[in-house]
Design an enzyme around this catalytic site. Structure first.
Site, PDB file in Angstrom:
ATOM      1  N   HIS A   1       9.230  -3.477   3.523  1.00  0.00           N
ATOM      2  CA  HIS A   1       8.870  -3.685   2.111  1.00  0.00           C
ATOM      3  C   HIS A   1      10.125  -3.941   1.276  1.00  0.00           C
ATOM      4  O   HIS A   1      10.137  -4.788   0.388  1.00  0.00           O
ATOM      5  CB  HIS A   1       8.179  -2.439   1.550  1.00  0.00           C
TER       6      HIS A   1
ATOM      7  N   MET B   1       0.843  -1.197   0.000  1.00  0.00           N
ATOM      8  CA  MET B   1       0.000   0.000   0.000  1.00  0.00           C
ATOM      9  C   MET B   1       0.882   1.252   0.000  1.00  0.00           C
ATOM     10  O   MET B   1       0.410   2.353   0.271  1.00  0.00           O
ATOM     11  CB  MET B   1      -0.925  -0.009   1.209  1.00  0.00           C
TER      12      MET B   1
ATOM     13  N   LYS C   1       8.661  -2.640  11.851  1.00  0.00           N
ATOM     14  CA  LYS C   1       8.508  -1.465  10.985  1.00  0.00           C
ATOM     15  C   LYS C   1       7.124  -1.505  10.344  1.00  0.00           C
ATOM     16  O   LYS C   1       6.659  -2.576   9.932  1.00  0.00           O
ATOM     17  CB  LYS C   1       9.574  -1.469   9.895  1.00  0.00           C
TER      18      LYS C   1
HETATM   19  P1  AMP Z   1       1.481  -2.972   3.403  1.00  0.00           P
HETATM   20  O1  AMP Z   1       2.060  -1.892   2.553  1.00  0.00           O
HETATM   21  O2  AMP Z   1       1.364  -2.591   4.840  1.00  0.00           O
HETATM   22  O3  AMP Z   1       0.213  -3.529   2.825  1.00  0.00           O
HETATM   23  O4  AMP Z   1       2.537  -4.158   3.374  1.00  0.00           O
HETATM   24  C1  AMP Z   1       2.935  -4.758   2.151  1.00  0.00           C
HETATM   25  C2  AMP Z   1       3.682  -6.027   2.440  1.00  0.00           C
HETATM   26  O5  AMP Z   1       4.862  -5.712   3.215  1.00  0.00           O
HETATM   27  C3  AMP Z   1       2.877  -7.015   3.287  1.00  0.00           C
HETATM   28  O6  AMP Z   1       3.119  -8.321   2.800  1.00  0.00           O
HETATM   29  C4  AMP Z   1       3.448  -6.820   4.668  1.00  0.00           C
HETATM   30  O7  AMP Z   1       3.330  -7.973   5.482  1.00  0.00           O
HETATM   31  C5  AMP Z   1       4.907  -6.535   4.356  1.00  0.00           C
HETATM   32  N1  AMP Z   1       5.535  -5.820   5.475  1.00  0.00           N
HETATM   33  C6  AMP Z   1       5.129  -4.665   6.047  1.00  0.00           C
HETATM   34  N2  AMP Z   1       5.920  -4.340   7.086  1.00  0.00           N
HETATM   35  C7  AMP Z   1       6.853  -5.313   7.182  1.00  0.00           C
HETATM   36  C8  AMP Z   1       7.962  -5.549   8.056  1.00  0.00           C
HETATM   37  N3  AMP Z   1       8.251  -4.733   9.052  1.00  0.00           N
HETATM   38  N4  AMP Z   1       8.710  -6.655   7.844  1.00  0.00           N
HETATM   39  C9  AMP Z   1       8.416  -7.509   6.841  1.00  0.00           C
HETATM   40  N5  AMP Z   1       7.384  -7.340   5.981  1.00  0.00           N
HETATM   41  C10 AMP Z   1       6.623  -6.259   6.154  1.00  0.00           C
END
Ligand code: AMP
Length: 368
Positions: free
Chosen positions: A37, A30, A184
């Site tokens: 990420h 997102m 994070k």
């Molecule tokens: P989001 O932008 O929050 O939808 O996250 C996109 C992807 O990044 C998802 O698969 C999350 O699980 C992964 N993600 C977000 N934060 C972390 C983190 N701190 N460590 C590992 N993966 C992450």
């Protein structure tokens, strides 16, 4: 690296890559990217020839009182991070590109999405499953990368891909944390200085639970209590849930005192103290109960056996006081159907028992 907004541009680019026999990795996000990420994108670029990152704040996974409007966005910075991490294409669609005005098809899931975060976010996983399956249809990747930080999402996406036969390999990636242990997250920017300091209690409390497990504790309730007490020691923290579940089925697994597990009412299958039971008692004494029984919680704090009456009896005869249980929240009808289904294929069932069991199941199914 290119940034495109149109579905057709993603499709034609990926088609071209595939015609050259290249493997395509995909990281759905997102946006407002951080090192979490970045670690996914890096892994994707190590394991594939080309990497697509989607940046889309998906409106249909936000509840009415959630932070859709205020969700942080910064495409310029995101593009730099993607480029640095080895992405080849960013897909950054407008809402109108993803959802027609009369959009009306959703991917919904039972079970896995009801508990944990699904309890307080009832439409969230329907939105996630719908957008992720749309993105898989648009990008058609060989592999897709998801963070273990969102453990329920990872389990849900894996189940969706299995259930709907989507031709993509789902790769889970470890959590990237701040130096003080906080995972994070793009949403950490919402925290005031004081809240940011308080948030470290989450990781500290989980580490206490981990230590307890490493010291041999296997009782879920006491591990949960240690974690809960620790979180409660931070005055700014509010507990939504603390649960210990199987990482793919998301079912609770607990050691429960046999004395607090009642038989299923109207249980149609007699538990007989025959030769087979003696063999089971011997095996339980030697190896323990290998397959956990299935119970459901009752309001008075006891449990009802759904599947495992014979294993429970064997434990009683073997003098074993606790048994490993999968704890499922089930309605009366769901419990009846599962109880019948998990017993009906056994060889030694009497025809009369089978008939009664089918009758029970039919009655339960009529209510659904
Ligand atoms: P989001 O932008 O929050 O939808 O996250 C996109 C992807 O990044 C998802 O698969 C999350 O699980 C992964 N993600 C977000 N934060 C972390 C983190 N701190 N460590 C590992 N993966 C992450």
């Amino acid at each position: 690296m290119r940034v495109v907004e149109r579905i057709n541009d993603v499709r034609s680019t990926v088609k071209e890559w595939k015609s050259q026999g290249l493997k395509v990795g995909f990281v759905p996000t997102m946006g407002y990217l951080h090192e979490g990420h970045e670690s996914l994108i890096k892994k994707a670029s190590e394991e594939n020839d080309k990497v697509v990152v989607s940046i889309f704040v998906n409106p249909i996974q936000f509840g009415p009182k959630e932070d859709l409007a205020s969700y942080p966005r910064d495409l310029k910075r995101d593009s730099e991070i993607c480029e640095r991490a080895g992405a080849n294409l960013i897909f950054h669609p407008e809402n109108e590109e993803m959802y027609f005005n009369d959009f009306s098809t959703f991917v919904d899931m039972n079970g896995l999405t009801n508990g944990l975060c699904g309890k307080s976010r009832p439409i969230h996983f329907r939105g996630v499953c719908t957008v992720v399956s749309k993105l898989f249809n648009i990008v058609a990747p060989d592999r897709a990368y998801f963070g273990e930080k969102d453990a329920q999402q990872l389990a849900v996406v894996k189940r969706m891909v299995r259930d709907l036969n989507i031709d993509v390999e789902i790769v889970g990636c470890p959590i990237v944390r701040e130096e003080d242990g906080l995972a994070k997250s793009s949403r950490n920017t919402y925290l005031s200085e004081e809240e940011r300091a308080a948030a470290t209690i989450l990781n500290k409390s989980l580490m206490l639970g981990k230590e307890e497990i490493q010291n041999g504790q296997r009782n879920s309730a006491s591990i949960i209590k240690i974690i809960e007490d620790s979180i409660k020691s931070e005055k700014l923290a509010r507990i939504d849930y603390v649960e210990i579940v199987d990482s793919s089925s998301l079912e609770k697994v607990e050691e429960i005192n046999i004395s607090s597990i009642k038989d299923f009412p109207n249980h149609p299958f007699k538990v007989i103290n025959d030769e087979k039971m003696q063999e089971m008692v011997k095996s339980v004494k030697e190896y323990g109960v290998i397959l956990p029984v299935i119970v459901r919680p009752k309001e008075d704090g006891t449990y009802e056996m759904i599947s495992g009456h014979r294993r429970k009896r064997a434990c009683e005869l073997a003098g074993i006081k606790q048994i490993r249980c999968i704890v499922k929240d089930l309605t009366d009808d769901e419990a009846t159907i599962l109880m019948v289904d998990s017993n009906i294929q056994r060889e030694e069932i009497l025809p009369s028992e089978k008939a009664f069991a089918y009758k029970l199941k039919l009655e339960a199914m009529k209510h659904q």
